[in-house]
Design a protein around this motif. Structure first.
Motif, PDB file in Angstrom:
ATOM      1  N   SER A 113       0.799  -1.226   0.000  1.00  0.00           N
ATOM      2  CA  SER A 113       0.000   0.000   0.000  1.00  0.00           C
ATOM      3  C   SER A 113       0.830   1.273   0.000  1.00  0.00           C
ATOM      4  CB  SER A 113      -0.937   0.017   1.211  1.00  0.00           C
ATOM      5  OG  SER A 113      -1.774  -1.106   1.205  1.00  0.00           O
ATOM      6  N   TYR A 114       1.965   1.275   0.687  1.00  0.00           N
ATOM      7  CA  TYR A 114       2.797   2.482   0.791  1.00  0.00           C
ATOM      8  C   TYR A 114       3.856   2.571  -0.307  1.00  0.00           C
ATOM      9  CZ  TYR A 114       0.522   2.968   5.288  1.00  0.00           C
ATOM     10  OH  TYR A 114      -0.419   3.106   6.271  1.00  0.00           O
TER      11      TYR A 114
ATOM     12  N   LYS B 119       4.050   3.436  -3.666  1.00  0.00           N
ATOM     13  CA  LYS B 119       3.341   4.069  -4.782  1.00  0.00           C
ATOM     14  C   LYS B 119       3.869   3.580  -6.133  1.00  0.00           C
ATOM     15  CE  LYS B 119       2.257   8.446  -7.071  1.00  0.00           C
ATOM     16  NZ  LYS B 119       1.030   7.948  -7.672  1.00  0.00           N
TER      17      LYS B 119
ATOM     18  N   PHE C  45      -0.145   7.865  -2.521  1.00  0.00           N
ATOM     19  CA  PHE C  45      -0.566   6.480  -2.757  1.00  0.00           C
ATOM     20  C   PHE C  45      -0.742   6.273  -4.255  1.00  0.00           C
ATOM     21  CE2 PHE C  45      -2.200   7.763   1.428  1.00  0.00           C
ATOM     22  CZ  PHE C  45      -1.494   6.872   2.215  1.00  0.00           C
TER      23      PHE C  45
ATOM     24  N   HIS D  34      -9.147  -3.688  -5.484  1.00  0.00           N
ATOM     25  CA  HIS D  34      -7.912  -2.979  -5.142  1.00  0.00           C
ATOM     26  C   HIS D  34      -6.707  -3.797  -5.574  1.00  0.00           C
ATOM     27  CE1 HIS D  34      -6.727  -5.533  -1.666  1.00  0.00           C
ATOM     28  NE2 HIS D  34      -8.030  -5.771  -1.612  1.00  0.00           N
TER      29      HIS D  34
ATOM     30  N   ASP E 270      -3.461  -3.008  -4.221  1.00  0.00           N
ATOM     31  CA  ASP E 270      -2.402  -2.962  -3.215  1.00  0.00           C
ATOM     32  C   ASP E 270      -2.437  -4.236  -2.380  1.00  0.00           C
ATOM     33  OD1 ASP E 270      -4.909  -1.955  -2.122  1.00  0.00           O
ATOM     34  OD2 ASP E 270      -3.801  -1.327  -0.344  1.00  0.00           O
TER      35      ASP E 270
ATOM     36  N   THR F  90      -8.712   0.512  -7.260  1.00  0.00           N
ATOM     37  CA  THR F  90      -8.153   1.389  -6.243  1.00  0.00           C
ATOM     38  C   THR F  90      -6.760   0.930  -5.842  1.00  0.00           C
ATOM     39  OG1 THR F  90      -9.169   0.175  -4.405  1.00  0.00           O
ATOM     40  CG2 THR F  90     -10.465   1.968  -5.409  1.00  0.00           C
ATOM     41  N   SER F  91      -6.109   1.751  -4.999  1.00  0.00           N
ATOM     42  CA  SER F  91      -4.698   1.520  -4.701  1.00  0.00           C
ATOM     43  C   SER F  91      -4.365   1.450  -3.222  1.00  0.00           C
ATOM     44  CB  SER F  91      -3.887   2.671  -5.300  1.00  0.00           C
ATOM     45  OG  SER F  91      -4.288   3.894  -4.694  1.00  0.00           O
ATOM     46  N   ASP F  92      -5.364   1.561  -2.364  1.00  0.00           N
ATOM     47  CA  ASP F  92      -5.040   1.732  -0.941  1.00  0.00           C
ATOM     48  C   ASP F  92      -6.058   1.090   0.001  1.00  0.00           C
ATOM     49  OD1 ASP F  92      -7.082   3.476  -1.593  1.00  0.00           O
ATOM     50  OD2 ASP F  92      -6.198   5.194  -0.596  1.00  0.00           O
ATOM     51  N   GLU F  93      -6.724   0.064  -0.449  1.00  0.00           N
ATOM     52  CA  GLU F  93      -7.768  -0.579   0.354  1.00  0.00           C
ATOM     53  C   GLU F  93      -7.210  -1.196   1.629  1.00  0.00           C
ATOM     54  OE1 GLU F  93     -10.133  -3.896   1.915  1.00  0.00           O
ATOM     55  OE2 GLU F  93      -8.193  -4.057   0.914  1.00  0.00           O
TER      56      GLU F  93
ATOM     57  N   SER G 198      -8.260   2.923   2.567  1.00  0.00           N
ATOM     58  CA  SER G 198      -8.613   3.759   1.417  1.00  0.00           C
ATOM     59  C   SER G 198      -8.546   5.259   1.670  1.00  0.00           C
ATOM     60  CB  SER G 198     -10.010   3.377   0.900  1.00  0.00           C
ATOM     61  OG  SER G 198     -10.068   2.021   0.592  1.00  0.00           O
TER      62      SER G 198
ATOM     63  N   CYS H 219      -8.463   6.761  -2.048  1.00  0.00           N
ATOM     64  CA  CYS H 219      -9.474   6.342  -3.025  1.00  0.00           C
ATOM     65  C   CYS H 219     -10.910   6.374  -2.509  1.00  0.00           C
ATOM     66  CB  CYS H 219      -9.145   4.951  -3.551  1.00  0.00           C
ATOM     67  SG  CYS H 219      -7.657   4.935  -4.568  1.00  0.00           S
TER      68      CYS H 219
END
Length: 162
Positions: A36-37, A39, A68, A91, A93, A150-153, A157, A160
């Motif tokens: 998640s962190y 990017k 993110f 997601h 991530d 999405t990218s950060d679930e 989130s 997002c």
């Protein structure tokens, strides 16, 4: 058993024939670190999916984020409709640290796939991508279709959710 409409039959047959392509896309996505962190890693997974969308003539836009990974929106075409779309989302991530994809790369053993993020939720995303591509190719969607990746679930989130 209910007989499938011609477009349903075409979609079902096409999807059944895509097993190797689906596995190849899943392998690519799983073998990219995307915590998640991270990017850059999350966006690299996203770019692999965007490449698939472009190859299948799907419209994509990125919603950038500075901390993110970017959110990815996808549509079959630019036709506007008053109907609410069916949204296929997920997601990309993972909870895994950088280097995990190298330590545990994608593999299939005993009919099961393994690797970081393989079941949560990269395999679900691969299915969504191929379903969107199938409806683009053959039509027949019961309502407008859209996708959101999405990218950060995994961290609630923060980027997002809006």
């Amino acid at each position: 058993m209910t007989k499938l409409a011609p477009s349903e039959a075409a979609i079902t047959e096409w999807l059944a024939a895509q097993k190797e392509a689906m596995l190849a896309l899943l392998r690519d996505a799983v073998n990219i670190d995307g915590g998640s962190y991270d990017k850059a890693g999350v966006d690299a997974v996203g770019q692999r999916f965007i490449d698939f969308f472009h190859a299948n003539d799907l419209l994509t836009t990125r919603e950038p984020h500075d901390r993110f990974g970017d959110a990815i929106h996808v549509r079959l075409d630019d036709t506007r409709a008053n109907e609410k779309p069916i949204l296929l989302m997920g997601h990309r991530d993972t909870v895994f640290p950088k280097g995990e994809a190298g330590r545990r790369p994608f593999k299939i053993e005993g009919g099961r796939a393994y690797g970081p993020g393989v079941s949560d939720m990269k395999s679900g995303l691969v299915m969504n991508l191929f379903v969107l591509a199938a409806f683009k190719k053959f039509g027949g969607a019961p309502a407008p279709l859209a996708g959101l990746i999405t990218s950060d679930e995994e961290i609630g989130s923060p980027a997002c959710r809006p």
